[in-house]
Design an enzyme around this catalytic site. Structure first.
Site, short mmCIF file in Angstrom:
data_model
loop_
_atom_site.label_atom_id
_atom_site.label_comp_id
_atom_site.label_asym_id
_atom_site.label_seq_id
_atom_site.Cartn_x
_atom_site.Cartn_y
_atom_site.Cartn_z
N ALA A 119 13.50 -13.00 -7.46
CA ALA A 119 13.16 -13.64 -8.74
C ALA A 119 11.81 -13.23 -9.35
O ALA A 119 11.61 -13.39 -10.55
CB ALA A 119 13.16 -15.14 -8.56
N GLY A 122 9.58 -13.53 -12.47
CA GLY A 122 10.17 -14.71 -13.08
C GLY A 122 10.61 -14.59 -14.53
O GLY A 122 10.88 -15.61 -15.17
N ASP A 142 11.95 -14.93 -3.47
CA ASP A 142 11.49 -13.53 -3.41
C ASP A 142 10.89 -13.32 -2.03
O ASP A 142 10.58 -14.27 -1.31
CB ASP A 142 10.47 -13.22 -4.52
CG ASP A 142 10.45 -11.74 -4.87
OD1 ASP A 142 11.11 -11.34 -5.85
OD2 ASP A 142 9.78 -10.97 -4.15
N CYS A 240 17.43 -1.96 -12.95
CA CYS A 240 16.87 -1.22 -14.09
C CYS A 240 16.81 0.26 -13.72
O CYS A 240 15.81 0.92 -13.93
CB CYS A 240 15.51 -1.77 -14.48
SG CYS A 240 14.32 -1.80 -13.14
C1 LIG Z 1 13.54 -6.07 -10.01
S1 LIG Z 1 12.43 -7.10 -9.22
C2 LIG Z 1 12.89 -8.69 -9.79
C3 LIG Z 1 12.44 -8.99 -11.20
C4 LIG Z 1 12.71 -10.43 -11.58
N1 LIG Z 1 14.11 -10.77 -11.41
C5 LIG Z 1 12.33 -10.70 -13.01
O1 LIG Z 1 13.18 -10.66 -13.90
O2 LIG Z 1 11.13 -10.98 -13.25
C6 LIG Z 1 13.03 -7.10 -7.58
C7 LIG Z 1 12.35 -8.11 -6.66
O3 LIG Z 1 13.03 -8.06 -5.40
C8 LIG Z 1 12.11 -8.47 -4.43
N2 LIG Z 1 12.68 -8.11 -3.11
C9 LIG Z 1 12.69 -6.92 -2.48
N3 LIG Z 1 13.33 -7.00 -1.31
C10 LIG Z 1 13.76 -8.28 -1.18
C11 LIG Z 1 14.47 -9.00 -0.18
N4 LIG Z 1 14.89 -8.39 0.91
N5 LIG Z 1 14.71 -10.32 -0.37
C12 LIG Z 1 14.27 -10.94 -1.50
N6 LIG Z 1 13.59 -10.31 -2.49
C13 LIG Z 1 13.34 -9.00 -2.33
C14 LIG Z 1 10.84 -7.75 -4.82
O4 LIG Z 1 9.71 -8.36 -4.26
C15 LIG Z 1 10.90 -7.85 -6.36
O5 LIG Z 1 10.13 -8.94 -6.79
#
Ligand SMILES: C[S@@+](CC[C@H](N)C(=O)[O-])C[C@H]1O[C@@H](n2cnc3c(N)ncnc32)[C@H](O)[C@@H]1O
Length: 314
Positions: A119, A122, A142, A240
């Site tokens: 998330a 956010g 997250d 993305c």
């Molecule tokens: C694309 S970003 C999310 C952006 C967010 N959904 C937004 O709209 O602001 C991907 C996120 O996945 C998290 N992440 C990476 N590996 C993960 C895991 N195994 N479990 C949970 N979160 C993870 C990262 O820390 C990062 O914040």
């Protein structure tokens, strides 16, 4: 030097995927894009008309965008929009148009139970909270403590009260909460090639070796997200990036592993650059249903490349 620079693997991916000429055109197009031109009005705190008036009084010129009633484009800015009092007060969130699409496709409603499995920081959690009118709840998870600090501050700033934040490895969530949620958003960690217009870093690390590591995480997360859905529930998987190994191939993996997973049509208007998902890549054939998934290729309305799949648990 262009955005791809000396990274031969990255250049060969782009040429392979888009073709050489289309890659050059895309890089030129991205060079001209102003990066922070769109905001999402936080309707939990203010109406679009009131916010536009307040910003106009400060010299910002705004324009409505027809794809989403809560989006505004900033046409002229006397200074950075993020430095306004209105930003500090949580009246809006600076967000790319493409990033507003996954919540619109998921369509969370008031009183639903929603899981946002990756998330932070956010943007989509707070968008979903406003779509839910702050009712029901969102479990926003997250793995990164630093990014959770930003998530928590954005949740506060935007006056979002239906969000519970957890910090755990997303793969574990379905062990704790099997068959629990009406809706799940998995906005997966990915190689982010769709955001290259605002980042010079990607060319420093992008490689197929890194992609292979990411796809292992994506597979674990998509299984966990799907297993945390109630029967009849809906999950959106988004990235993305353009890379098929991180997109169609991950959803194809889920379809093969979980026979109750099905792909649902994405009922939003089709704009320039919107394409159906691939059913073939590098001689590998994917499930035909992947045609129902959506590729957002960069355009002036949606400069950031995105991939979106809508999945139902039958
Ligand atoms: C694309 S970003 C999310 C952006 C967010 N959904 C937004 O709209 O602001 C991907 C996120 O996945 C998290 N992440 C990476 N590996 C993960 C895991 N195994 N479990 C949970 N979160 C993870 C990262 O820390 C990062 O914040």
């Amino acid at each position: 030097m262009d955005k791809i620079g000396n990274n031969k693997e990255l250049r060969s991916f782009f040429y392979d995927f888009f073709g050489e000429e289309a890659t050059e055109n895309l890089l030129l197009f991205w060079d001209k894009i102003d990066q922070k031109t769109t905001i999402r009005v936080n309707t939990l705190k203010i109406s679009k008309q009131e916010l536009a008036k307040r910003l106009n009084d400060k010299g910002f010129l705004t324009e409505e965008l027809d794809f989403y009633e809560d989006a505004l484009k900033i046409i002229e800015k006397p200074y950075e929009i993020g430095k306004t009092l209105e930003h500090f007060l949580g009246y809006f969130y600076v967000q790319s148009t493409s990033s507003m699409l996954p919540p619109l496709v998921l369509d969370p409603r008031p009183y639903e139970a929603v899981l946002d499995i990756a998330a932070a920081p956010g943007s989509k959690t707070t968008q979903m909270a406003q779509m839910m009118k702050n009712k029901g709840f969102i479990l926003a998870n997250d793995i990164s403590y630093d990014r959770i600090k930003a998530l928590s501050s954005n949740v506060d700033r935007l006056g979002t009260v239906n969000v519970i934040i957890t910090m755990t490895e997303g793969h574990r969530i379905s062990f704790k909460y099997p068959d629990t949620f009406d809706k799940v958003l998995l906005d997966a960690p990915c190689s982010a090639l769709g955001t290259m217009y605002k980042s010079d870093d990607l060319r420093k690390w992008w490689s197929y070796d890194k992609i292979n590591k990411l796809t292992r995480v994506q597979k674990g997360l998509i299984l966990a997200g799907f297993r945390a859905l109630k029967p009849g529930g809906v999950m959106v998987y988004s990235t993305c990036t353009f890379v098929p190994e991180e997109n169609e191939k991950i959803v194809d993996f889920l379809l093969k592993r979980e026979e109750r997973a099905d792909i649902v049509d994405i009922n939003i208007k089709r704009y320039e650059g919107f394409r159906e998902g691939l059913t073939e890549w590098h001689k590998e054939v994917f499930d035909e249903r992947l045609k129902k998934t959506l590729r957002v290729m960069p355009s002036s309305l949606f400069p950031e490349g995105f991939y979106i799949a809508k999945i139902k648990k039958t």
